[in-house]
Design a protein around this motif. Structure first.
Motif, short mmCIF file in Angstrom:
data_model
loop_
_atom_site.label_atom_id
_atom_site.label_comp_id
_atom_site.label_asym_id
_atom_site.label_seq_id
_atom_site.Cartn_x
_atom_site.Cartn_y
_atom_site.Cartn_z
N LEU A 150 0.87 -1.17 0.00
CA LEU A 150 0.00 0.00 0.00
C LEU A 150 0.90 1.22 0.00
N LYS A 151 0.61 2.18 -0.86
CA LYS A 151 1.43 3.40 -0.93
C LYS A 151 0.55 4.62 -0.99
N ALA A 152 1.06 5.72 -0.46
CA ALA A 152 0.29 6.96 -0.46
C ALA A 152 0.37 7.62 -1.83
N GLY A 164 2.54 10.46 -1.69
CA GLY A 164 3.59 10.12 -0.73
C GLY A 164 5.00 10.50 -1.14
N GLY A 165 5.92 10.15 -0.26
CA GLY A 165 7.35 10.40 -0.47
C GLY A 165 8.09 10.02 0.80
N GLY A 166 9.40 9.88 0.66
CA GLY A 166 10.24 9.60 1.82
C GLY A 166 9.93 8.28 2.52
N GLY A 167 9.37 7.35 1.76
CA GLY A 167 9.11 6.01 2.30
C GLY A 167 7.98 5.97 3.32
N LYS A 168 7.28 7.11 3.48
CA LYS A 168 6.23 7.14 4.52
C LYS A 168 4.91 6.55 4.02
N ILE A 196 -2.45 0.64 -4.60
CA ILE A 196 -1.84 -0.68 -4.30
C ILE A 196 -0.97 -1.13 -5.45
N GLU A 197 0.18 -1.71 -5.10
CA GLU A 197 1.06 -2.27 -6.12
C GLU A 197 1.42 -3.69 -5.74
N LYS A 198 1.79 -4.46 -6.72
CA LYS A 198 2.38 -5.76 -6.46
C LYS A 198 3.69 -5.48 -5.72
N PHE A 199 3.95 -6.19 -4.61
CA PHE A 199 5.22 -6.01 -3.91
C PHE A 199 6.24 -6.96 -4.53
N LEU A 200 7.23 -6.41 -5.20
CA LEU A 200 8.25 -7.26 -5.83
C LEU A 200 9.20 -7.72 -4.74
N VAL A 201 9.53 -9.00 -4.74
CA VAL A 201 10.39 -9.50 -3.67
C VAL A 201 11.85 -9.32 -4.05
N ARG A 252 15.92 -4.70 -7.31
CA ARG A 252 16.92 -3.64 -7.17
C ARG A 252 16.24 -2.32 -7.51
N HIS A 253 16.66 -1.27 -6.81
CA HIS A 253 16.16 0.07 -7.12
C HIS A 253 17.16 0.68 -8.10
N ILE A 254 16.70 0.83 -9.33
CA ILE A 254 17.56 1.40 -10.38
C ILE A 254 16.90 2.69 -10.85
N ILE A 291 20.55 -0.14 -1.53
CA ILE A 291 20.92 -0.26 -0.12
C ILE A 291 20.05 0.71 0.67
N GLN A 292 18.99 0.17 1.25
CA GLN A 292 17.99 1.01 1.92
C GLN A 292 17.63 0.44 3.28
N ARG A 293 17.29 1.36 4.18
CA ARG A 293 16.72 0.97 5.46
C ARG A 293 15.35 1.59 5.54
N ARG A 294 14.35 0.77 5.77
CA ARG A 294 12.96 1.23 5.78
C ARG A 294 12.63 2.06 4.54
N HIS A 295 13.01 1.54 3.39
CA HIS A 295 12.75 2.18 2.09
C HIS A 295 13.45 3.52 1.93
N GLN A 296 14.44 3.79 2.77
CA GLN A 296 15.21 5.03 2.66
C GLN A 296 16.63 4.70 2.24
N MET A 312 13.96 9.11 -13.15
CA MET A 312 12.92 8.10 -13.32
C MET A 312 13.33 6.88 -12.49
N GLU A 313 12.49 6.52 -11.52
CA GLU A 313 12.84 5.41 -10.63
C GLU A 313 12.16 4.11 -11.10
N PHE A 314 12.96 3.06 -11.14
CA PHE A 314 12.45 1.75 -11.55
C PHE A 314 12.80 0.70 -10.51
N MET A 359 8.39 3.06 -11.26
CA MET A 359 7.80 3.21 -9.94
C MET A 359 7.33 4.66 -9.73
N GLU A 360 8.24 5.61 -9.91
CA GLU A 360 7.84 7.02 -9.80
C GLU A 360 8.91 7.91 -10.40
N MET A 361 8.56 9.18 -10.56
CA MET A 361 9.54 10.14 -11.07
C MET A 361 9.76 11.24 -10.04
P1 ADP Z 1 9.04 7.13 -1.65
O1 ADP Z 1 8.67 8.07 -2.76
O2 ADP Z 1 8.14 7.23 -0.46
O3 ADP Z 1 10.50 7.16 -1.31
P2 ADP Z 1 9.16 4.94 -3.52
O4 ADP Z 1 7.97 4.67 -4.35
O5 ADP Z 1 10.31 5.70 -4.18
O6 ADP Z 1 8.71 5.68 -2.19
O7 ADP Z 1 9.73 3.60 -2.91
C1 ADP Z 1 10.81 3.57 -2.02
C2 ADP Z 1 11.33 2.16 -1.89
O8 ADP Z 1 10.29 1.28 -1.43
C3 ADP Z 1 11.80 1.53 -3.20
O9 ADP Z 1 13.11 1.89 -3.53
C4 ADP Z 1 11.67 0.04 -2.86
O10 ADP Z 1 12.74 -0.41 -2.07
C5 ADP Z 1 10.42 -0.01 -2.02
N1 ADP Z 1 9.24 -0.28 -2.89
C6 ADP Z 1 8.34 0.61 -3.33
N2 ADP Z 1 7.41 0.00 -4.11
C7 ADP Z 1 7.73 -1.31 -4.15
C8 ADP Z 1 7.17 -2.46 -4.80
N3 ADP Z 1 6.06 -2.37 -5.55
N4 ADP Z 1 7.77 -3.65 -4.61
C9 ADP Z 1 8.90 -3.75 -3.84
N5 ADP Z 1 9.47 -2.71 -3.22
C10 ADP Z 1 8.91 -1.50 -3.36
#
Ligand code: ADP
Length: 452
Positions: A157-159, A162-166, A199-204, A207-209, A231-236, A274-276, A287-289
Motif C-alpha cells: 500500500l502506498k500513499a 507520498g514520499g520519503g518512504g512514509k 496498491i502495487e504488487k510487492f516485488l520480492v 533492485r532500485h535502479i 541499499i535502503q533501510r525502511r525504504h530510505q 525516473m525510478e524503476f 515506480m515514480e519520477m
Molecule cells: P518514496 O517516494 O516514499 O521514497 P518509492 O515509491 O520511491 O517511495 O519507494 C521507495 C522504496 O520502497 C523503493 O526503492 C523500494 O525499495 C520499495 N518499494 C516501493 N514500491 C515497491 C514495490 N512495488 N515492490 C517492492 N518494493 C517496493
C-alpha cells in the motif's frame, strides 16, 4: 543567464548550489531559519536573509517569506534544492507569477508526477513498463481486496501523494490488507494531507535502479545512466552507486531509453529522475519520477563528468542541451555513503547536538558534500543528513577501497553517526560482489536488534 539566484534550502545542498553559482559567476542569496543562523550556507552566499523561526513550516516551507526575500534582494531565480518546496507545484507557480524563474520543471509537470497514480498513468500511455497495481486510488476494503486478488500477494500500500518512504505497508494476506488499509490512510492523511492510497504488487527483493535524465525546452532529452540505490533501510536510501553492478550495457540502454521515452511524453524541460524496480530476470518497472535534483546526484557527476546543478541552472535559463546521447561517456565507478547523525546501535535514532571536533576526509577521488564543521550545532528540526561521502575509482573495486579508506578517516566527535554502519555494509561479501537488493540490509538490522 541569471545574475542572482536565491537558494530556498539549507545544509549541504544549499552549499552545493552556492558553489555551482559562484563558478558560473552568479550572485547568491541564502535564506535561513533562526536555528541556522550560524550555518555555512549563510556565510558562503553573497547575501543572506532570515526567513523565520526554526520549525520548517515557519521558514523553509514559508512561501511568502521566501518570495519576499527574493524580492528584496532582487533575485531573478530560485533554486529549491531537494525536499522542502522542491516538489510543490504551487510554489513553482507563485515564483513564475512573480517573475522569478523556478529552477525546476513546470508546475504542471510537478503536479502530474507528484500524484503517483497519475504519474503511472502518464507512463503507461507513454509505453513505459509499470509495477502492476491499481489504476486509481482505493478507498474501501472491498476495492483493495479486489485489486489484491487480481495482482496476487504480496502487495504494497502506498500513499498517492507520498514520499520519503512514509505510509507504505506490505501485506501478505486479505486479513493484513484490511487491517493495514485504514492505518495507511490515516498515516497518509497525517503526513501528506491526502489519505488516498494505491496498491502495487510487492516485488520480492528487487533492485532500485534510477535513471538520471536531462531535457531542454527544445525537445532534446538525454539520460545520464543509472544509479543503484538498493541499499535502503525502511525504504530510505543509505548507500548509492553508479553504474549499477547489476546492469549490462544492453540493459542500461534499454532502461535509459524507456526513461527518455517517458520524459519526452510529458514535455519535461529540466533534470529529473525516473525510478524503476528491477527483478532478478532484468525486467524493470517504472515506480515514480522525482522532478528535482536528488540527494545522490553526485555519483552520476563522478562517472559522467557532468555538473548536474550547473546543467539544471543552464536549462532553467533556457539554454539548449550541449551534450547529445552519444556524447555521454561513463568512466569508472562512484559510491556515495550518507553520513547521518543517527545511532545505528539504537534503531537509527536521530542524534542532534554539538560537534566538538570533526574531520572530513579528502584526498584524491574523495569528495565530501557537507555543511558541518567543528563547533557546529546540529539542530533537531530538520533531517539528520550531515554529509555525503562520495568516492570515484577506476573500477568498482578501486572505489570500494577508497570508500573504506575515507570512512576510516571520518570523525564527528561526540555525535553518533552512520559511519560504522556503512563500514559494516562495505565489508560484507555480498556488497563487495554487488549482489544485493532492496531487502539486503535486513540481515544487518536483525543482527543489530538481537544484540540490543
Ligand atoms: P518514496 O517516494 O516514499 O521514497 P518509492 O515509491 O520511491 O517511495 O519507494 C521507495 C522504496 O520502497 C523503493 O526503492 C523500494 O525499495 C520499495 N518499494 C516501493 N514500491 C515497491 C514495490 N512495488 N515492490 C517492492 N518494493 C517496493
Amino acid at each position: 543567464m541569471f545574475s542572482k539566484v536565491l537558494i530556498a534550502n539549507r545544509g549541504e545542498i544549499a552549499i552545493r548550489i552556492i558553489r555551482a553559482c559562484k563558478e558560473m559567476g552568479i550572485r547568491t542569496v541564502a535564506v535561513y531559519s533562526e536555528a541556522d543562523r550560524n550555518s555555512l550556507h549563510v556565510g558562503f552566499a553573497d547575501e543572506a536573509v532570515c526567513i523565520g523561526r526554526s520549525i520548517s513550516s515557519d521558514s523553509y516551507l514559508n512561501i511568502s517569506s521566501i518570495l519576499s526575500a527574493a524580492e528584496i534582494t532582487d533575485s531573478d531565480a530560485i533554486h529549491p534544492g531537494y525536499g522542502f518546496l522542491s516538489e510543490n507545484p504551487h510554489f513553482a507557480e507563485v515564483c513564475e507569477s512573480c517573475g522569478i524563474r523556478f529552477i525546476g520543471p513546470s508546475a504542471e509537470n510537478i503536479r502530474k508526477m507528484g500524484d503517483k497514480v497519475q504519474a503511472k498513468e502518464t507512463m503507461r500511455s507513454a509505453g513505459v513498463p509499470l509495477v502492476p497495481g491499481s489504476a486509481a486510488s482505493v478507498t474501501t476494503k472491498e476495492e483493495a481486496l479486489e485489486v489484491a486478488k487480481k495482482i496476487g500477494y504480496p502487495v504494497i500500500l502506498k500513499a498517492k501523494s507520498g514520499g520519503g518512504g512514509k505510509g507504505m505497508r506490505v501485506c501478505h494476506s486479505d486479513v493484513r490488507l484490511v487491517g493495514a488499509l485504514f492505518t495507511a490512510q490515516s498515516e497518509a492523511e497525517a503526513s501528506f494531507g491526502d489519505p488516498s492510497i494505491y496498491i502495487e504488487k510487492f516485488l520480492v527483493n528487487p533492485r532500485h535502479i534510477e535513471i538520471q535524465i536531462a531535457a531542454d525546452r527544445y525537445g532534446n532529452v538525454i539520460h545520464l545512466a543509472e544509479r543503484d540505490c538498493s541499499i535502503q533501510r525502511r525504504h530510505q536510501k543509505l548507500i548509492e552507486e553508479a553504474p549499477s553492478p547489476a546492469l549490462s550495457a544492453r540493459l542500461r540502454k534499454k532502461v535509459g531509453e524507456a526513461a527518455v521515452k517517458g520524459v519526452r511524453h510529458m514535455n519535461y524541460r529540466t533534470v529529473g529522475t525516473m525510478e524503476f524496480l528491477m527483478d532478478a530476470n532484468g525486467e524493470f518497472y517504472f515506480m515514480e519520477m522525482n522532478t528535482r535534483i536528488q540527494v545522490e546526484h553526485p555519483v552520476t557527476e563522478e562517472i559522467t563528468g557532468i555538473d548536474l546543478i550547473k546543467l539544471q541552472i543552464e536549462l532553467a535559463a533556457g539554454e539548449k542541451l550541449k551534450i547529445r546521447q552519444e556524447d555521454v561517456r561513463i568512466q569508472g565507478a562512484a559510491i556515495e555513503c550518507r553520513i547521518n547523525a543517527e545511532d545505528p546501535e539504537n534503531g537509527f535514532l536521530p542524534c542532534p547536538g554539538t560537534i566538538e571536533f570533526c574531520y572530513v576526509p579528502g584526498g584524491r577521488d574523495v569528495r565530501a558534500d557537507t555543511h558541518i564543521y567543528s563547533g557546529y550545532r546540529i539542530p533537531p528540526f530538520y533531517d539528520s543528513l550531515l554529509a555525503k561521502l562520495i568516492v570515484r575509482g577506476e573500477t568498482r573495486q578501486d572505489a570500494l577501497r577508497k570508500m573504506h579508506r575515507a570512512l576510516g578517516e571520518f570523525l564527528v566527535e561526540p555525535i553518533k553517526t552512520t559511519v560504522p554502519f556503512c563500514q559494516q555494509v562495505l565489508n560484507d561479501p555480498d556488497f563487495q560482489r554487488g549482489t544485493y537488493h532492496t531487502g539486503y540490509l535486513e540481515k544487518f538490522l536483525r543482527k543489530e536488534e538481537e544484540s540490543i
